[in-house]
Design a protein around this motif. Structure first.
Motif, PDB file in Angstrom:
ATOM      1  N   ASP A  74       3.547  57.058  31.358  1.00  0.00           N
ATOM      2  CA  ASP A  74       3.581  57.275  29.925  1.00  0.00           C
ATOM      3  C   ASP A  74       2.366  56.631  29.276  1.00  0.00           C
ATOM      4  O   ASP A  74       1.919  55.559  29.671  1.00  0.00           O
ATOM      5  CB  ASP A  74       4.871  56.707  29.319  1.00  0.00           C
ATOM      6  N   SER A  75       1.798  57.316  28.301  1.00  0.00           N
ATOM      7  CA  SER A  75       0.677  56.820  27.512  1.00  0.00           C
ATOM      8  C   SER A  75      -0.478  56.410  28.429  1.00  0.00           C
ATOM      9  O   SER A  75      -0.951  57.223  29.223  1.00  0.00           O
ATOM     10  CB  SER A  75       1.152  55.680  26.606  1.00  0.00           C
ATOM     11  N   ALA A  76      -0.932  55.155  28.368  1.00  0.00           N
ATOM     12  CA  ALA A  76      -2.034  54.730  29.222  1.00  0.00           C
ATOM     13  C   ALA A  76      -1.699  54.931  30.686  1.00  0.00           C
ATOM     14  O   ALA A  76      -2.580  55.233  31.504  1.00  0.00           O
ATOM     15  CB  ALA A  76      -2.367  53.262  28.948  1.00  0.00           C
ATOM     16  N   ALA A 103      -0.335  61.167  27.179  1.00  0.00           N
ATOM     17  CA  ALA A 103      -1.430  60.412  27.797  1.00  0.00           C
ATOM     18  C   ALA A 103      -2.731  60.565  27.011  1.00  0.00           C
ATOM     19  O   ALA A 103      -3.134  61.689  26.702  1.00  0.00           O
ATOM     20  CB  ALA A 103      -1.642  60.893  29.227  1.00  0.00           C
ATOM     21  N   PRO A 104      -3.401  59.472  26.701  1.00  0.00           N
ATOM     22  CA  PRO A 104      -4.755  59.575  26.140  1.00  0.00           C
ATOM     23  C   PRO A 104      -5.713  59.989  27.249  1.00  0.00           C
ATOM     24  O   PRO A 104      -5.766  59.348  28.305  1.00  0.00           O
ATOM     25  CB  PRO A 104      -5.045  58.144  25.658  1.00  0.00           C
ATOM     26  N   VAL A 105      -6.444  61.053  27.047  1.00  0.00           N
ATOM     27  CA  VAL A 105      -7.277  61.586  28.126  1.00  0.00           C
ATOM     28  C   VAL A 105      -8.746  61.728  27.748  1.00  0.00           C
ATOM     29  O   VAL A 105      -9.579  61.955  28.618  1.00  0.00           O
ATOM     30  CB  VAL A 105      -6.743  62.963  28.599  1.00  0.00           C
ATOM     31  N   ASP A 106      -9.071  61.569  26.467  1.00  0.00           N
ATOM     32  CA  ASP A 106     -10.440  61.794  26.016  1.00  0.00           C
ATOM     33  C   ASP A 106     -10.916  60.601  25.194  1.00  0.00           C
ATOM     34  O   ASP A 106     -10.567  60.456  24.026  1.00  0.00           O
ATOM     35  CB  ASP A 106     -10.507  63.069  25.178  1.00  0.00           C
ATOM     36  N   PRO A 107     -11.741  59.726  25.769  1.00  0.00           N
ATOM     37  CA  PRO A 107     -12.194  58.553  25.022  1.00  0.00           C
ATOM     38  C   PRO A 107     -13.074  58.884  23.835  1.00  0.00           C
ATOM     39  O   PRO A 107     -13.266  58.036  22.958  1.00  0.00           O
ATOM     40  CB  PRO A 107     -12.966  57.743  26.076  1.00  0.00           C
ATOM     41  N   LEU A 108     -13.598  60.097  23.773  1.00  0.00           N
ATOM     42  CA  LEU A 108     -14.484  60.475  22.669  1.00  0.00           C
ATOM     43  C   LEU A 108     -13.776  61.281  21.583  1.00  0.00           C
ATOM     44  O   LEU A 108     -14.431  61.749  20.646  1.00  0.00           O
ATOM     45  CB  LEU A 108     -15.676  61.275  23.206  1.00  0.00           C
ATOM     46  N   ASP A 109     -12.467  61.447  21.682  1.00  0.00           N
ATOM     47  CA  ASP A 109     -11.727  62.206  20.673  1.00  0.00           C
ATOM     48  C   ASP A 109     -11.846  61.515  19.320  1.00  0.00           C
ATOM     49  O   ASP A 109     -11.368  60.394  19.133  1.00  0.00           O
ATOM     50  CB  ASP A 109     -10.258  62.312  21.093  1.00  0.00           C
ATOM     51  N   ALA A 110     -12.477  62.195  18.364  1.00  0.00           N
ATOM     52  CA  ALA A 110     -12.714  61.595  17.051  1.00  0.00           C
ATOM     53  C   ALA A 110     -11.411  61.298  16.321  1.00  0.00           C
ATOM     54  O   ALA A 110     -11.323  60.321  15.566  1.00  0.00           O
ATOM     55  CB  ALA A 110     -13.594  62.523  16.209  1.00  0.00           C
ATOM     56  N   ALA A 111     -10.391  62.134  16.528  1.00  0.00           N
ATOM     57  CA  ALA A 111      -9.117  61.907  15.846  1.00  0.00           C
ATOM     58  C   ALA A 111      -8.447  60.627  16.341  1.00  0.00           C
ATOM     59  O   ALA A 111      -7.815  59.901  15.567  1.00  0.00           O
ATOM     60  CB  ALA A 111      -8.189  63.094  16.055  1.00  0.00           C
ATOM     61  N   GLN A 112      -8.578  60.346  17.618  1.00  0.00           N
ATOM     62  CA  GLN A 112      -7.998  59.105  18.153  1.00  0.00           C
ATOM     63  C   GLN A 112      -8.837  57.896  17.764  1.00  0.00           C
ATOM     64  O   GLN A 112      -8.309  56.807  17.571  1.00  0.00           O
ATOM     65  CB  GLN A 112      -7.880  59.177  19.673  1.00  0.00           C
ATOM     66  N   ASP A 120      -9.299  46.136  17.682  1.00  0.00           N
ATOM     67  CA  ASP A 120      -8.126  46.920  18.091  1.00  0.00           C
ATOM     68  C   ASP A 120      -8.564  48.303  18.542  1.00  0.00           C
ATOM     69  O   ASP A 120      -8.332  49.299  17.866  1.00  0.00           O
ATOM     70  CB  ASP A 120      -7.125  47.026  16.939  1.00  0.00           C
ATOM     71  N   ASP A 121      -9.227  48.369  19.662  1.00  0.00           N
ATOM     72  CA  ASP A 121      -9.684  49.636  20.235  1.00  0.00           C
ATOM     73  C   ASP A 121      -9.375  49.612  21.728  1.00  0.00           C
ATOM     74  O   ASP A 121     -10.134  49.031  22.518  1.00  0.00           O
ATOM     75  CB  ASP A 121     -11.171  49.837  20.001  1.00  0.00           C
ATOM     76  N   PRO A 122      -8.252  50.212  22.150  1.00  0.00           N
ATOM     77  CA  PRO A 122      -7.886  50.154  23.570  1.00  0.00           C
ATOM     78  C   PRO A 122      -8.954  50.718  24.495  1.00  0.00           C
ATOM     79  O   PRO A 122      -9.165  50.189  25.596  1.00  0.00           O
ATOM     80  CB  PRO A 122      -6.599  50.980  23.626  1.00  0.00           C
ATOM     81  N   TRP A 123      -9.619  51.798  24.093  1.00  0.00           N
ATOM     82  CA  TRP A 123     -10.659  52.365  24.948  1.00  0.00           C
ATOM     83  C   TRP A 123     -11.820  51.386  25.116  1.00  0.00           C
ATOM     84  O   TRP A 123     -12.350  51.227  26.227  1.00  0.00           O
ATOM     85  CB  TRP A 123     -11.180  53.674  24.367  1.00  0.00           C
ATOM     86  N   ALA A 166      -2.021  65.215  19.560  1.00  0.00           N
ATOM     87  CA  ALA A 166      -1.505  66.265  20.438  1.00  0.00           C
ATOM     88  C   ALA A 166      -2.593  67.217  20.922  1.00  0.00           C
ATOM     89  O   ALA A 166      -2.471  67.811  22.002  1.00  0.00           O
ATOM     90  CB  ALA A 166      -0.415  67.047  19.710  1.00  0.00           C
ATOM     91  N   ALA A 167      -3.646  67.364  20.164  1.00  0.00           N
ATOM     92  CA  ALA A 167      -4.716  68.283  20.565  1.00  0.00           C
ATOM     93  C   ALA A 167      -5.335  67.891  21.899  1.00  0.00           C
ATOM     94  O   ALA A 167      -5.867  68.754  22.608  1.00  0.00           O
ATOM     95  CB  ALA A 167      -5.791  68.333  19.484  1.00  0.00           C
ATOM     96  N   GLN A 168      -5.268  66.616  22.266  1.00  0.00           N
ATOM     97  CA  GLN A 168      -5.824  66.208  23.553  1.00  0.00           C
ATOM     98  C   GLN A 168      -5.098  66.897  24.703  1.00  0.00           C
ATOM     99  O   GLN A 168      -5.719  67.384  25.645  1.00  0.00           O
ATOM    100  CB  GLN A 168      -5.736  64.688  23.721  1.00  0.00           C
ATOM    101  N   ALA A 169      -3.768  66.913  24.646  1.00  0.00           N
ATOM    102  CA  ALA A 169      -2.991  67.554  25.704  1.00  0.00           C
ATOM    103  C   ALA A 169      -3.238  69.052  25.736  1.00  0.00           C
ATOM    104  O   ALA A 169      -3.333  69.656  26.812  1.00  0.00           O
ATOM    105  CB  ALA A 169      -1.508  67.258  25.526  1.00  0.00           C
TER     106      ALA A 169
END
Length: 219
Positions: A74-76, A103-112, A120-123, A166-169
């Motif tokens: 789940d998630s990370a 799951a976060p899958v795109d470290p460059l996703d501007a929305a995330q 506070d930036d997990p990536w 959700a757009a990442q998935a």
């Protein structure tokens, strides 16, 4: 129920803590659920976490009695499960399937990567620096950089998820399909960290497992 496979469950928590989800809700679907641990981002940078879950997968496989090895999280943990499945434990294609939840899958996703409080930036914690286009570590951490081995993938995502848009998935599902991966996407109501025992999530997982695991002989 007869066990059909071993599921290595990788917990979430932003790569820096442990979420409460342990994957136990999937055990009634014929899975022996084994938990993996990994170093948090304050202890080690990417890809140390992938090294750790690979070691956990080898241990789970060695004690699995020949059952197919699946990975989930789940998630990370879902991100780590995808990397493990797509890149392999020892070689690409040596995992039966992946089940990735929000799951976060795109470290460059501007929305995330919306404005966050300082620190506070997990990536950024995972990589040791903020993600940036053209950076090898950023590219390596992006799930879509590692497609093509044909491993089946289940993606489950809440439409109203704030931490992981959700757009990442949706985008990843398209890229998986284009690369030849049997892909199931369940985009459903709710946000982040949904209940795996929820009827729709359980039914989707059951259908996916029926597709990817060998049929259990009748007794």
């Amino acid at each position: 129920m007869t066990e059909r496979g071993v599921l290595l469950w990788i917990h979430g928590g932003g790569w820096r803590a442990r979420s409460d989800e342990n994957g136990a809700a999937l055990a009634p679907l014929g899975l022996r659920v084994v938990s993996a641990t990994y170093r948090f981002s304050r202890e080690a940078r990417w890809p140390a976490q992938l090294d750790d879950v690979r070691a956990a997968a080898r241990a789970a496989r060695a004690t699995g009695g020949g059952l197919p090895l699946l990975v989930g999280g789940d998630s990370a943990g879902g991100m780590l499960a995808l990397h493990l499945a797509l890149r392999g434990v020892d070689r690409p294609g040596d995992v039966a399937a992946a089940l990735a939840y929000w799951a976060p899958v795109d470290p460059l996703d501007a929305a995330q990567r919306r404005p966050r409080p300082a620190g506070d930036d997990p990536w950024a914690d995972l990589l040791g620096h903020p993600p940036v286009d053209g950076d090898p570590a950023t590219a390596d951490a992006a799930v879509a950089s590692h497609l093509g081995c044909g491993v089946p993938v289940l993606l489950v995502q809440g439409r109203d998820d704030v931490p992981v848009p959700a757009a990442q998935a949706v985008e990843l599902a398209g890229r998986l399909l284009a690369a030849g991966h049997p892909t199931h996407l369940w985009l459903t109501h709710g946000g982040h960290a949904l209940d795996l025992a929820r009827p729709d999530l359980r039914a989707v997982a059951a259908a996916f497992l029926d597709h990817v695991l060998p049929a259990t002989p009748a007794h």
